[in-house]
Structures are given as C-alpha cells and as structure tokens.
Design a protein around this motif. Sequence first.
Motif, mmCIF file in Angstrom:
data_model
loop_
_atom_site.group_PDB
_atom_site.id
_atom_site.type_symbol
_atom_site.label_atom_id
_atom_site.label_comp_id
_atom_site.label_asym_id
_atom_site.label_seq_id
_atom_site.Cartn_x
_atom_site.Cartn_y
_atom_site.Cartn_z
ATOM 1 N N LEU A 134 91.786 97.213 22.468
ATOM 2 C CA LEU A 134 91.047 96.768 23.640
ATOM 3 C C LEU A 134 91.733 97.253 24.916
ATOM 4 O O LEU A 134 92.965 97.171 25.040
ATOM 5 N N SER A 135 90.937 97.743 25.825
ATOM 6 C CA SER A 135 91.468 98.173 27.121
ATOM 7 C C SER A 135 90.351 98.121 28.149
ATOM 8 O O SER A 135 89.144 98.112 27.815
ATOM 9 N N GLU A 136 90.711 98.080 29.404
ATOM 10 C CA GLU A 136 89.729 98.035 30.477
ATOM 11 C C GLU A 136 88.873 99.296 30.492
ATOM 12 O O GLU A 136 87.667 99.256 30.765
ATOM 13 N N ASP A 137 89.492 100.427 30.138
ATOM 14 C CA ASP A 137 88.780 101.712 30.177
ATOM 15 C C ASP A 137 87.672 101.792 29.130
ATOM 16 O O ASP A 137 86.690 102.514 29.307
ATOM 17 N N SER A 138 87.830 101.043 28.016
ATOM 18 C CA SER A 138 86.820 101.116 26.956
ATOM 19 C C SER A 138 85.706 100.090 27.134
ATOM 20 O O SER A 138 84.873 99.922 26.258
ATOM 21 N N GLY A 139 85.705 99.377 28.262
ATOM 22 C CA GLY A 139 84.647 98.413 28.524
ATOM 23 C C GLY A 139 84.856 97.073 27.862
ATOM 24 O O GLY A 139 83.908 96.334 27.601
ATOM 25 N N THR A 140 86.109 96.717 27.573
ATOM 26 C CA THR A 140 86.425 95.464 26.906
ATOM 27 C C THR A 140 86.224 94.272 27.834
ATOM 28 O O THR A 140 86.502 94.338 29.040
ATOM 29 N N THR A 141 85.737 93.189 27.263
ATOM 30 C CA THR A 141 85.718 91.893 27.954
ATOM 31 C C THR A 141 86.355 90.868 27.027
ATOM 32 O O THR A 141 86.038 90.820 25.840
ATOM 33 N N VAL A 142 87.267 90.054 27.582
ATOM 34 C CA VAL A 142 87.987 89.046 26.807
ATOM 35 C C VAL A 142 87.690 87.673 27.388
ATOM 36 O O VAL A 142 87.838 87.449 28.591
ATOM 37 N N TYR A 143 87.236 86.759 26.546
ATOM 38 C CA TYR A 143 87.037 85.363 26.946
ATOM 39 C C TYR A 143 88.123 84.535 26.263
ATOM 40 O O TYR A 143 88.251 84.559 25.026
ATOM 41 N N LEU A 144 88.898 83.828 27.050
ATOM 42 C CA LEU A 144 89.989 83.020 26.514
ATOM 43 C C LEU A 144 89.694 81.551 26.735
ATOM 44 O O LEU A 144 89.443 81.125 27.862
ATOM 45 N N PHE A 145 89.695 80.813 25.630
ATOM 46 C CA PHE A 145 89.508 79.363 25.707
ATOM 47 C C PHE A 145 90.848 78.722 25.369
ATOM 48 O O PHE A 145 91.245 78.662 24.203
ATOM 49 N N GLY A 146 91.593 78.264 26.398
ATOM 50 C CA GLY A 146 92.906 77.660 26.205
ATOM 51 C C GLY A 146 92.788 76.316 25.514
ATOM 52 O O GLY A 146 91.916 75.510 25.835
ATOM 53 N N ARG A 147 93.671 76.069 24.532
ATOM 54 C CA ARG A 147 93.624 74.813 23.790
ATOM 55 C C ARG A 147 94.029 73.659 24.690
ATOM 56 O O ARG A 147 94.853 73.790 25.585
ATOM 57 N N SER A 148 93.452 72.454 24.432
ATOM 58 C CA SER A 148 93.761 71.295 25.270
ATOM 59 C C SER A 148 94.110 70.116 24.407
ATOM 60 O O SER A 148 94.965 70.189 23.563
ATOM 61 N N GLY A 149 93.397 68.986 24.576
ATOM 62 C CA GLY A 149 93.778 67.741 23.908
ATOM 63 C C GLY A 149 93.705 67.773 22.410
ATOM 64 O O GLY A 149 94.261 66.910 21.760
ATOM 65 N N ALA A 150 93.015 68.739 21.819
ATOM 66 C CA ALA A 150 92.869 68.742 20.365
ATOM 67 C C ALA A 150 94.126 69.200 19.658
ATOM 68 O O ALA A 150 94.215 69.145 18.460
ATOM 69 N N ILE A 151 95.107 69.663 20.438
ATOM 70 C CA ILE A 151 96.317 70.196 19.832
ATOM 71 C C ILE A 151 97.509 69.329 20.221
ATOM 72 O O ILE A 151 97.673 68.958 21.362
ATOM 73 N N GLY A 152 98.345 69.035 19.232
ATOM 74 C CA GLY A 152 99.584 68.336 19.499
ATOM 75 C C GLY A 152 99.489 66.835 19.421
ATOM 76 O O GLY A 152 100.441 66.138 19.698
#
Length: 784
Positions: free
Chosen positions: A131-149
């Motif tokens: 993945l790279s910006e040049d290849s047209g990549t889009t990344v969606y990141l969902f950070g973990r919250s209360g469900a962890i730990g």
Amino acid sequence: MKKKIMPLHLLKEENGTLEAHLPGHLQKICLIDLQPEIDQANTYFMGLVLINYPLTKLGNGLELFKAVLEESVEGKSSSSITAINAFFFGKLAEECAKVVHQGDILVLTGFILTKSPTSRKDGRHHYQLELSEDSGTTVYLFGRSGAIGTSKAGPSSVSQKYTYTPLNQLKGGTIVNVYGVVKFFKPPYRSKGTDYCSVVTIVDQSNAKLTCMLFSGNLDTLPKIYKIGDIIRFHRIKIQEFNNEMQGITSAGFSALVFDGTVGTPIIPRTSSKLFHYTSEDQKMLEILRSWAVNHLSIGGLTVKLSAVQPMQYFDLTCQLVGKAEVTVQSFLLKVWDGTECPYPSWKVFVEDDALEGDKAVIHQLRNLTADILVYDNHLQVAKSLMVGSFLRIHSLHAKLQTPSHGTETEALYIEFQLHGGTGYGRGITTLPESNYDVKDLQKYMDSIDLKESQCSEDTFLLELEGQELLPCDALERCQQSSVTILTAHQHLKKTSLKTILSNKAPQKYCVRVKLKTYEPKKLYQSVKLYCPKCDSLQEVPGENDLASILQDCATKHPNAKLQNTSWYKSTVWNVEHPKERQLVIHFVKRNEMLQNPEDSLIMIEDAVLHEVYRLSQRFGSVIPVISKGGHLSLADISAPYLIQGKRWYYGCKHCSNLKYMECLQSITKENFWKPTSIAKALGIEPLHHVLIMKFTLDDGTGCLDAYLWNNSEIFFRISASEILIDETLQEKLEMIMSMLCPAKQNLDDHPWLECCIKSYNTKGGMESRVCYQIFDTVVVENI
C-alpha cells in the motif's frame, strides 16, 4: 493552494459503524479470495492488527511499515491460513506507524497483491498486501476502545468476533482458537535455550485432549495457571501432529486468558496483555465449562493441607512463605505454613540464624506450625526470588518418609518435605496473588487461629532442655570441633560408631563422625566413569588414543555419494590433502526445513579423523560422526560419541542401545534445540551418564570401613562429573578438596572430621553376598 489530504482516516466508536464511512461501491473480500487477477479497485479487506513492526527505511531511503493482519471472523473460510502481511510505503508508512497499534481494526482499499517470499516460513497468506499513496491506497483505522483490556466492556460496533474449535475437530497445520479445562500443567521453567517453556494439557466437552508446548522469551506472556481445573482460552494457537496426536504450539499473535474453574468464583481473567476481548459469549462458554468439569472431571484431592499429609505422598500445597535460606549450592530452604499442623514429626533443617531471611519473631511464633521444605536443582532460582510473606502453590511436593536407622517399630517416623529437581509430574512453584480465591480462603482461616494455644510455652521449652543428658567434657570438646562436611538431610539421626555399624545387618541408614584415612583412585581424573542406569554397567571414558583408533577405522569406509542432499539435510564434500588425499563428507541437517548458523547447526560427518572432529566441533554446535551403510547413514561406532557439542562428548550403552538409521532424526527437526536426550531417543540410544566414583576408607577410632561415594558425589563436591574432564579449574578444585580431606604425609589425628550419612546394603559378587556402604546426603563445606 489546497492542502493534499492523506489517504488515512481515523475513526472512533462514536462515529458509528465503520462500514458507514466506506464508499458504497466497495465490496468486502475474504482472505481466501485474494488473487492478483481480481480487480482490487472495488474491494476492501478488513483485518485485526496482530503484530505491528517499527518504522524502517529501505536501501533507497523509502520508509517501510509492516503489520500482520488477521481477517475478521465474518470473512473467514475453512482455510488454515488466517493472517496476511501488509506493507505500507512512503509517507503513508510514516503516518501509519504513528497511529496503528496491536488490536486496531484496519480497512484497506487500493492495495496491490504481490507474492510473499516468507509464506512457507511464517505460515501466512502466499500473497502480501502493498500500500502506498501513489497506488491510490485508502486506509481506514478503527482504534480499539472499551472492548479491550476489561472484562466488563461489551463488544464495539466492529469488535472482532471469534469462533472456537472443539478439541476433537482439530487438524494439523491449522491456527485456531480453543477453550479447555486444565487437566495437567508444568509451571513455566527455563528451557535449555533462552526461552521459558510451559506445558499444559486441556480437555473439553468433546472428551478430547490437547497438549500444548508454549515458548516465550518473556515469562509474563505465558498463561498464568494456578491449579488443575483452571479454564484457559487460547487465541491463535498452531496445531501440529506429533506422535499421532494433535499438539498445540505458540504462533504469531498467540494469546491466552486463564480463569478460575471453581463454580461461583469471580470471573477475573489472568493475563499480562493490556489488549484482550472478553464478551458475554465468553462468559457463557466459561460457565458451561465450569459446570461440565464439576460433573465429568476428577480435579479434587490434588491440593492437601499439612494436617492431612500422608507419608510417601505427592501433593500440591497452598501456603504462605515465612522464611527462606540457602542450605547448600544445590538446595534451598523454604519455611511455610498453611494454618494446620502435620500429624507426623517433620524434619527441621538446621541453618544459622544469620542465614535465615524472614521476621524472626514470626518464625518463632509459628515454629510448631511451619513445615521446612527443601527445593533442589532447577527450582533454586525461583525459590531464591520468592518474597517472604508471599502466598505459594508448591506442585508435586514429596512427603518423604524416614525411619530412625536403629529404631524399633515404636519409634517415631519423620517426614521430609522435598521438591525434587526436574519438571516431571508438574513439579514447580507458583506465586499466587492476594486476590486469588484460594488465597483469600487461606488468609481467612489463618486469621481465625489462636496462635497462643498452638505453641508450647517458654517454660515448657526450658524444662525440656534441663532434662537432656549432658555430654562428658571430652565428648563435648570433640563434638565442638568443626566438621568439613555437613548433612543435607537426616539431621535427626544420632551419631553411630563404625564398630556398631560393622556389627549390624544391612540395609540401614546412619549418621557418623569420622576421618578420611585414605581414598582411591589417587589419580582423580580416573574417578570419572560412564554409567548406564538401565543395566547398571560401568565403563571407562574412552581416551584420545582409543577415539583416534575408532575414528581412523571408520574413516577407511568411504562415503556413499548417492546419499547426498535429501529433504532434511544438505551435503557437501571437502577435499582433505593431509595426511593423505581423501574426501570428507558433511551433511548439514535442516531445522524446520531451513539451514542454521554454524553455532546452531547439527552436522553429520563421514570419513573424519580425531583432529578433524575436534576442529569441526569448535565451529559447529552439534556434530555426529557417521558412516554410509547399506544405502543409509548410521552411527560410526557405538564406542565413539553419538553426539559432540563443543567440549561435551555424549556416549551410549553398547548393551542397551537399539540403534536406528540417521533418517530417524527427521522426527526432531522441528524442535527448537538439538537436545542430546532427543537425539538419543530418536536414534535408539540408551545414554551413558558421567559419574564420579571414589572409595573412602573411614576411621572414627572404634573401627574402620570402606564407603563408596558416587550417587551423591556431585552434591558432595559441588562439582559436575561431566564437567571435570573439560574444565581444568574443576580438576584443580577437586584436588584441593581431597588434599584438605586427606592431607598427605600427616597423621590421622591431624585429619579433619567429616560428618556423613552412610547407608549399608547387600550385594552379590558371584555366589558370595557381602555388605557394602555408600555415602549420601552429605556435602563438603564451602571454602574449607
């Protein structure tokens, strides 16, 4: 100028479901469907971050960030491959490295698929995501919250869901999630390498079992099992077939949660990880397993109170540590109590007050309720690290029964509490937290005890002292002369004269105070022998001349070129010019189908003479001399070592070994280390043990007898028999000790006193029976 927006979107739980933020034309793709020929422009892949690596730079200066992703459960197929490598390049790599963490959910679009060069080694998908910006990549990141730990939180809108495989449906080569009840375990112990190892066997409602070998360089990452009956949850454990049974081993992203298996106890997961899921589905699974275990497994009766201990019993003890002390270099004392009193007289280990760590007032107050436990060998380091006041569970503790040697049936028996060396039967020590359910019960019981009623008064103690018989002045002076040896057990035995011992029948145990009149052999290196525990035979350690002759004879048998290069070893031929032109064949054995660094390698050598074996053993970690025989490779000669690791040469018994061809080594090529015991077992070899055997002539003024020192010799001298032949410092130490015990050109009166344990036994030589004597449970004082 309009600022360029990075193709990285950070989402939070309150933003709603992740899918709501994706373009409508995108369709989710499963891991098994990822193929280069498929149009990736209209698809997205979603996965959980198992591992994230630090940001690095390639040779051309381009930034690289790597993550290992596990696909979401909804997309999983029956394939054993559940993870894929993802590589982020350039500015995108730099930004992702700042915000992506283990446990996050990533959605990737616009990626490129390329062949993974590491798929066979890491067991992940045979393609990788780039993945790279040049290849047209889009990344969606969902950070973990209360469900962890935390076990209280419920699942988030994109919480990873897990499926669990019943133990009777496991297949080799898969990575699975499982639940099970602990039927057997070994507390974590240091393996022969740098890792810690833990062994656990679990069972479930399918009545199948799974034994797991878990390795980790970090002790805290191994499961925290406290007792049989605990319930354990493994995520991403790899299943392999071993000896026709399924076996679990750690894999990338492996994690474990452990719960108390007792019905009604609080549900508190034990884990060192800050990232873990625990949902209502887990709670339901836990309650089902608890109920099933109560009705179908016999898990009670393993843990015993001191008040219920029986002679010769092995049991688990939950207790509190009140004192500790080093007794010898190979034994350590733990003073413990559990609020109850042992029904038998128990062995009290003598240590100097200054050597005993702990509150002296507490130790004195609990003197009638404490048990003295001696731990040995591999448990020493754990014992030394324990904090006084901590709560412990000591696994497979031995209540060893001792009878006074010249006693009658009416005399009291003694119990010695010992934690023997090794990890067999789960032997070990576990520290329990104060929050543990069993510890809370124990504390509550201890708090209810009236210690004043359980102790003898000081007046009674003084009266007992006054009633003791006083020694004559000359005997008292003799006893006060310091001894150069001490007992590691049996301190309760009274001293017996050699005259009495010589007139008694065998077998018996005695404690004596004697002087060493003479000893054999005088050349101390000759005291090291090779012993077979199976047939009780002894033989000399082969000398250089013998080994040179054996290997020279084998070198005349030319190697078979047809045997070169197989699936499990790679062969090469070295030309040797001196002393005559010939060829030396070396077979490099593969581990996990990979060749190793020289210091970690196992090589099999053909046509090598002694000086060449010496040179090769200095460079390669493990060396086996072999010959070509009937289209197979086999050991060169059972009289030669079957394995050489540096200066350590390992030998096998000619009578008890049932030799197999070298092809049998394939069965252990997936093990982490080249263990001599594993190699011997694979090749049908009964290993010989180095032992130190000496004959002492003892004298106490009333008589004289010969006593052998061998089973106890390594403890006696604090020296390893196998090390003496390779360490000149230890040879000098042995000579120094013997010159102190038996000074040359001095009268016997000037020799030091030895306090020893001796046991008599009957032996037959031909048709005649005679009584022999052996020294045991005795050690030379340090710095004598």
